[in-house]
Design a protein around this motif. Structure first.
Motif, short mmCIF file in Angstrom:
data_model
loop_
_atom_site.label_atom_id
_atom_site.label_comp_id
_atom_site.label_asym_id
_atom_site.label_seq_id
_atom_site.Cartn_x
_atom_site.Cartn_y
_atom_site.Cartn_z
N GLN A 97 -0.54 -19.38 -69.48
CA GLN A 97 -0.34 -20.58 -68.67
C GLN A 97 1.13 -20.95 -68.61
O GLN A 97 1.67 -21.28 -67.54
CB GLN A 97 -1.16 -21.75 -69.22
CG GLN A 97 -1.16 -22.97 -68.33
CD GLN A 97 -1.92 -22.74 -67.04
OE1 GLN A 97 -3.10 -22.42 -67.07
NE2 GLN A 97 -1.24 -22.87 -65.91
N GLN A 98 1.82 -20.89 -69.75
CA GLN A 98 3.25 -21.24 -69.79
C GLN A 98 4.06 -20.31 -68.90
O GLN A 98 4.89 -20.75 -68.11
CB GLN A 98 3.74 -21.21 -71.24
CG GLN A 98 5.17 -21.70 -71.43
CD GLN A 98 6.21 -20.64 -71.19
OE1 GLN A 98 6.04 -19.48 -71.57
NE2 GLN A 98 7.31 -21.01 -70.56
N LEU A 99 3.84 -19.00 -69.01
CA LEU A 99 4.58 -18.04 -68.19
C LEU A 99 4.25 -18.19 -66.71
O LEU A 99 5.14 -18.17 -65.85
CB LEU A 99 4.28 -16.61 -68.65
CG LEU A 99 4.88 -16.22 -70.00
CD1 LEU A 99 4.29 -14.90 -70.47
CD2 LEU A 99 6.39 -16.13 -69.90
N TYR A 100 2.99 -18.35 -66.42
CA TYR A 100 2.53 -18.51 -65.04
C TYR A 100 3.19 -19.73 -64.40
O TYR A 100 3.74 -19.65 -63.29
CB TYR A 100 1.00 -18.64 -65.04
CG TYR A 100 0.36 -18.77 -63.69
CD1 TYR A 100 0.04 -17.64 -62.95
CD2 TYR A 100 0.06 -20.02 -63.18
CE1 TYR A 100 -0.56 -17.76 -61.70
CE2 TYR A 100 -0.54 -20.15 -61.93
CZ TYR A 100 -0.86 -19.01 -61.20
OH TYR A 100 -1.45 -19.13 -59.98
N ASP A 101 3.17 -20.85 -65.10
CA ASP A 101 3.77 -22.08 -64.58
C ASP A 101 5.28 -21.92 -64.38
O ASP A 101 5.83 -22.38 -63.38
CB ASP A 101 3.48 -23.26 -65.51
CG ASP A 101 2.03 -23.68 -65.49
OD1 ASP A 101 1.29 -23.33 -64.54
OD2 ASP A 101 1.61 -24.37 -66.44
N SER A 102 5.95 -21.25 -65.31
CA SER A 102 7.39 -21.05 -65.19
C SER A 102 7.73 -20.18 -64.00
O SER A 102 8.64 -20.48 -63.23
CB SER A 102 7.95 -20.41 -66.46
OG SER A 102 7.85 -21.29 -67.55
N LEU A 103 6.98 -19.09 -63.82
CA LEU A 103 7.28 -18.14 -62.75
C LEU A 103 6.95 -18.68 -61.36
O LEU A 103 7.59 -18.32 -60.39
CB LEU A 103 6.55 -16.83 -62.99
CG LEU A 103 7.10 -15.98 -64.13
CD1 LEU A 103 6.12 -14.88 -64.51
CD2 LEU A 103 8.46 -15.42 -63.77
N LYS A 104 5.96 -19.56 -61.27
CA LYS A 104 5.58 -20.06 -59.94
C LYS A 104 6.52 -21.15 -59.43
O LYS A 104 6.48 -21.47 -58.25
CB LYS A 104 4.13 -20.52 -59.91
CG LYS A 104 3.86 -21.85 -60.57
CD LYS A 104 2.40 -22.24 -60.43
CE LYS A 104 2.15 -23.63 -60.98
NZ LYS A 104 0.77 -24.03 -60.88
N ALA A 105 7.40 -21.65 -60.28
CA ALA A 105 8.34 -22.71 -59.85
C ALA A 105 9.21 -22.19 -58.71
O ALA A 105 9.97 -21.24 -58.88
CB ALA A 105 9.20 -23.14 -61.03
#
Length: 141
Positions: A97-105
């Motif tokens: 979730q953390q990586l996904y949220d960071s990358l979708k920014a």
């Protein structure tokens, strides 16, 4: 024979920004960076300061994987596509979730992060540089 395959991300003049983004989003460590101006060049073909500032090559480390980021050469057109994606495998759904949220920014969601038959949390995003990432969580052993 030793074989190593490294993802190489080419962008159009935004490599410095991409490097900073991956340092923040993925916790990447910058191992090496060289600008076009720091490399050899033909004195008969002077470059502007903007051209000299472009990134000729960089090496980043995420976990045990090295990947490269550079600015595409000015005389070669850059085309975007999703034929190649970078798959990041993590142990927990929280990490995913953390990586996904960071990358979708600043990018786009291709597949929402959610449980799948093959993973407790799987999703795909195309980041703001046009790079497609799959985020895959391992099944508990």
């Amino acid at each position: 024979m030793t074989l190593q395959i490294n993802p190489f991300i080419l962008v159009d003049g935004t490599a410095s920004e991409a490097i900073a983004f991956y340092q923040e989003a993925l916790g990447a460590t910058l191992l090496f960076k060289q600008t076009v101006g720091e490399g050899p060049h033909n004195p008969d073909s002077p470059m502007t300061e903007q051209e000299k500032a472009r990134i000729a090559h960089s090496v980043l480390l995420v976990g045990e994987t090295k990947f490269f980021v550079a600015d595409q050469e000015l005389n070669q057109p850059l085309t975007h596509g999703n034929g190649i994606t970078i798959c990041i495998t993590v142990d927990t759904t929280e990490e995913a979730q953390q990586l996904y949220d960071s990358l979708k920014a600043g990018g786009t969601v291709d597949i929402e992060l959610a449980p799948a038959y093959f993973s407790p949390a799987f999703g795909m995003v195309t980041d703001k540089f046009g790079v497609c990432f799959q985020v895959f969580t391992k099944r508990p052993q």
